[in-house]
Design a protein around this motif. Sequence first.
Motif, PDB file in Angstrom:
ATOM      1  N   ASP A 113      10.336  79.348  58.636  1.00  0.00           N
ATOM      2  CA  ASP A 113      10.392  80.193  59.828  1.00  0.00           C
ATOM      3  C   ASP A 113       9.005  80.647  60.284  1.00  0.00           C
ATOM      4  O   ASP A 113       8.805  80.928  61.469  1.00  0.00           O
ATOM      5  N   ASN A 114       8.054  80.732  59.348  1.00  0.00           N
ATOM      6  CA  ASN A 114       6.727  81.227  59.718  1.00  0.00           C
ATOM      7  C   ASN A 114       5.778  80.123  60.166  1.00  0.00           C
ATOM      8  O   ASN A 114       4.574  80.333  60.286  1.00  0.00           O
ATOM      9  N   VAL A 115       6.302  78.927  60.441  1.00  0.00           N
ATOM     10  CA  VAL A 115       5.521  77.829  61.010  1.00  0.00           C
ATOM     11  C   VAL A 115       6.098  77.526  62.390  1.00  0.00           C
ATOM     12  O   VAL A 115       7.281  77.203  62.517  1.00  0.00           O
ATOM     13  N   LYS A 140     -10.895  75.732  51.370  1.00  0.00           N
ATOM     14  CA  LYS A 140      -9.862  76.446  50.608  1.00  0.00           C
ATOM     15  C   LYS A 140      -9.926  76.086  49.129  1.00  0.00           C
ATOM     16  O   LYS A 140      -9.687  76.937  48.263  1.00  0.00           O
ATOM     17  N   ARG A 141     -10.256  74.831  48.810  1.00  0.00           N
ATOM     18  CA  ARG A 141     -10.296  74.407  47.413  1.00  0.00           C
ATOM     19  C   ARG A 141     -11.714  74.371  46.852  1.00  0.00           C
ATOM     20  O   ARG A 141     -11.929  73.868  45.749  1.00  0.00           O
ATOM     21  N   ALA A 156       1.265  78.056  57.485  1.00  0.00           N
ATOM     22  CA  ALA A 156       1.783  79.426  57.509  1.00  0.00           C
ATOM     23  C   ALA A 156       0.684  80.465  57.298  1.00  0.00           C
ATOM     24  O   ALA A 156       0.715  81.531  57.922  1.00  0.00           O
ATOM     25  N   ASP A 157      -0.276  80.176  56.418  1.00  0.00           N
ATOM     26  CA  ASP A 157      -1.307  81.182  56.128  1.00  0.00           C
ATOM     27  C   ASP A 157      -2.527  81.062  57.026  1.00  0.00           C
ATOM     28  O   ASP A 157      -3.501  81.807  56.873  1.00  0.00           O
ATOM     29  N   GLY A 158      -2.498  80.116  57.979  1.00  0.00           N
ATOM     30  CA  GLY A 158      -3.586  79.999  58.929  1.00  0.00           C
ATOM     31  C   GLY A 158      -4.762  79.176  58.461  1.00  0.00           C
ATOM     32  O   GLY A 158      -5.784  79.098  59.165  1.00  0.00           O
TER      33      GLY A 158
END
Length: 375
Positions: A126-128, A177-178, A303-305
Amino acid sequence: MAKQQLAAVINKYNDDDPSASLKIIQKDVPSDLKDGEVLVRMMLRPINPSDMFCMRGRYGGFKPKSLPAVPGLEGLGVVAKLGPKTGDRVKEGQRVVAVPWPTAEGEGTYQQYVATPEKNLVVVPDNVDDDMAAQFLINPVTAYGFLEVIKVPEGKYLLQQAANSVLGKELICMAQKRGTKTINLVRRHEVVDELKQLGAEEVLVTTDEDVVDRVMQITDGEGAWASINPIGGEASRYLPACTRVGGKVHVFSLFKEEVIVPMFDLHFRKIQVQGFWLSQWLEGLPSDQARQEVFEQVMKFFADGTIQPPHASKDAESSWCTMLLQLLLSRYVYWKPSVGHKVVKNSSSCIPENLSLHMTFAGSKHIQSSKYIQS
């Protein structure tokens, strides 16, 4: 549910003018679903370079037994109907993407309904949002796959060409991110600040820098751990010299017919050149669970941008991409007669029988920005 649907089909491959290969037809909506199949009503469909290569007959992932056939490698849809022996993974009304859609057999996303195996569907959280989900596969999963395959050690650099492409930007974000450092090659000064804001450690403008010297300065003479080449042709000639001894140049896309690798780098520096095709990488993962973990991680990045695909314009004037699929499969039908664009609202009954597609390919900027169409 309607018994017929609109579809864009390839009647004959056309390498010179891919748009000329397409025709709009009416075809039956799949009604007799096989065991394990689900009917999906398509909502959004990006256009990627790989879709263009399908129209040219040059894409390995589009091999229908005969033409006409429907292209379209990715997209977002809603589950319209469950077939026999389904319901374990999805429910009616859920938003889904497929990995893959049945495009290889000629039943791609450039139609209003697609019957596809339930096991290939991924439920969209739902958050995408819709725009992101429609662009889930071709660029983000490819970028993620590169990082998984290359596995750059801490402190080393990954070098990529065409860093201002959608895939290039998403790779920068995932790499940051990684904790993977990147050297990014571009042709224009205007994009340098944007890429650095995304997390690029180094951005080199190839038109006014000695790329090999700068890469060696940045890496203390070692070279990049690995390089990514989506261009081919003459632009690939210097990448091996930028790469560490024994390193790999990873090649993808089909923009050029060849990759140029100097013999010196092959012979004395043990450079390897390796192709990357997303479909083969996914098939090579050890299990369905491993594939699902990849898809879940990419959805989390949405979802987390961490990654934010472009929200493409729905204006028919904005690009050939929008005009093409708005014409084919939307609530609003656009076509381009000799004078300007004409807009006809409310659907397929307005499409003239003698309609032809007059489009100009506006370059990789429009193509790579994955223009999508709403139906």
